[in-house]
Motif scaffolding. Structure first.
Motif, mmCIF file in Angstrom:
data_model
loop_
_atom_site.group_PDB
_atom_site.id
_atom_site.type_symbol
_atom_site.label_atom_id
_atom_site.label_comp_id
_atom_site.label_asym_id
_atom_site.label_seq_id
_atom_site.Cartn_x
_atom_site.Cartn_y
_atom_site.Cartn_z
ATOM 1 N N THR A 153 18.571 47.807 14.300
ATOM 2 C CA THR A 153 17.854 46.808 15.140
ATOM 3 C C THR A 153 16.902 46.294 13.994
ATOM 4 O OG1 THR A 153 16.154 48.578 15.631
ATOM 5 C CG2 THR A 153 18.180 48.127 17.024
ATOM 6 N N LYS A 154 16.399 45.242 14.196
ATOM 7 C CA LYS A 154 15.252 44.574 13.380
ATOM 8 C C LYS A 154 14.264 45.763 13.004
ATOM 9 C CE LYS A 154 12.787 41.545 15.358
ATOM 10 N NZ LYS A 154 12.146 40.212 15.680
ATOM 11 N N ASN A 155 13.687 46.592 14.031
ATOM 12 C CA ASN A 155 12.585 47.419 13.874
ATOM 13 C C ASN A 155 13.056 48.188 13.072
ATOM 14 O OD1 ASN A 155 10.606 46.008 15.275
ATOM 15 N ND2 ASN A 155 10.687 46.789 17.253
ATOM 16 N N GLU A 156 14.231 49.155 13.513
ATOM 17 C CA GLU A 156 14.870 50.234 12.671
ATOM 18 C C GLU A 156 14.890 49.771 11.269
ATOM 19 O OE1 GLU A 156 17.527 52.132 16.302
ATOM 20 O OE2 GLU A 156 18.587 50.720 14.783
ATOM 21 N N PHE A 157 15.428 48.631 10.852
ATOM 22 C CA PHE A 157 15.387 48.272 9.485
ATOM 23 C C PHE A 157 13.987 48.183 8.765
ATOM 24 C CE2 PHE A 157 16.630 45.814 5.875
ATOM 25 C CZ PHE A 157 15.501 44.938 5.715
#
Length: 228
Positions: A153-157
């Motif tokens: 996800t964007k936050n995980e990245f």
């Protein structure tokens, strides 16, 4: 792929928009509870919002103001109330564009793609960061482990990017949260914990020899240690 949050109370219109944007490779989320639009926004963490003005309970200007208090995420207003006063108000409230109803779907797609390009343009070139057998390509926002491409996800990245760029150094929880706020992601302490746990699970599934690539430093934060 971008995630687009559609705040439109007409189910027919929201469904048509959702199908069209999905056909362009985007992920779409339609608002369900119009008394808790802000909470749904925080939960789905979208890349862009399509916001109607006339909504049940609170209008689109109200929700735009709430969202703007924590995020600079692109917001495009869509409304039949296309008089000059509403257009000016929409822009002054923090809207990035205004599309009048009825609208042509091709025009809507073009405007959405244009706003996304402006907001999330990546610099040309590739920047690879490696740790424990995982390779993060910050240019394409992708994670490669062996021959596998791991979906993040964007936050995980962004979390993994910060930790890998600071490999060998402990990054505090507050610094991670501040970094994500800088990139327009609304995240708090509980949300950070959820994202860290999900990220660890994905990494452990693909890195059997590195089950704890992201280590916790109790009372300090998180660290990806230098390769031994």
């Amino acid at each position: 792929m971008y995630k687009i949050f559609i705040v439109e109370d007409d189910p027919t219109i929201s469904s048509v928009i959702s199908k069209m944007l999905s056909s362009w490779g985007n992920e779409t989320v339609c608002a369900k509870d119009f008394t808790h639009v802000f909470e749904e926004f925080c939960e789905c963490v979208p890349s862009l919002i399509l916001m109607d003005i006339y909504l049940p309970f609170y209008n689109g200007f109200y929700w735009c103001s709430r969202i703007r208090s924590v995020s600079k995420i692109p917001i495009i207003f869509i409304s039949s109330a296309s008089d000059n006063m509403n257009i000016v108000t929409a822009i002054n409230m923090g809207g990035d564009d205004f599309i009048s109803k009825p609208f042509d779907l091709d025009v809507l797609a073009a405007k959405v793609n244009a706003v996304l390009r402006r907001a999330y343009s990546f610099s040309v070139g590739t920047h690879l960061i490696e740790a424990g057998g995982a390779v993060l390509d910050t240019g394409s926002a992708s994670l490669l482990i062996g021959k596998d491409r791991v979906e993040l996800t964007k936050n995980e990245f962004r979390i993994l990017s910060v930790l890998m760029e600071n490999k060998g150094r402990t990054v505090s929880r507050s610094d991670l949260i501040a970094k994500l706020w800088e990139t327009d992601s609304f995240i708090d302490d509980n949300t950070l914990t959820v994202n860290i746990n999900r990220l660890r699970k994905k990494l452990s599934e693909h890195l059997p020899n590195e089950p704890e690539l992201i280590k916790t430093r109790k009372g300090s934060g998180y660290i990806i240690e230098n390769d031994k």
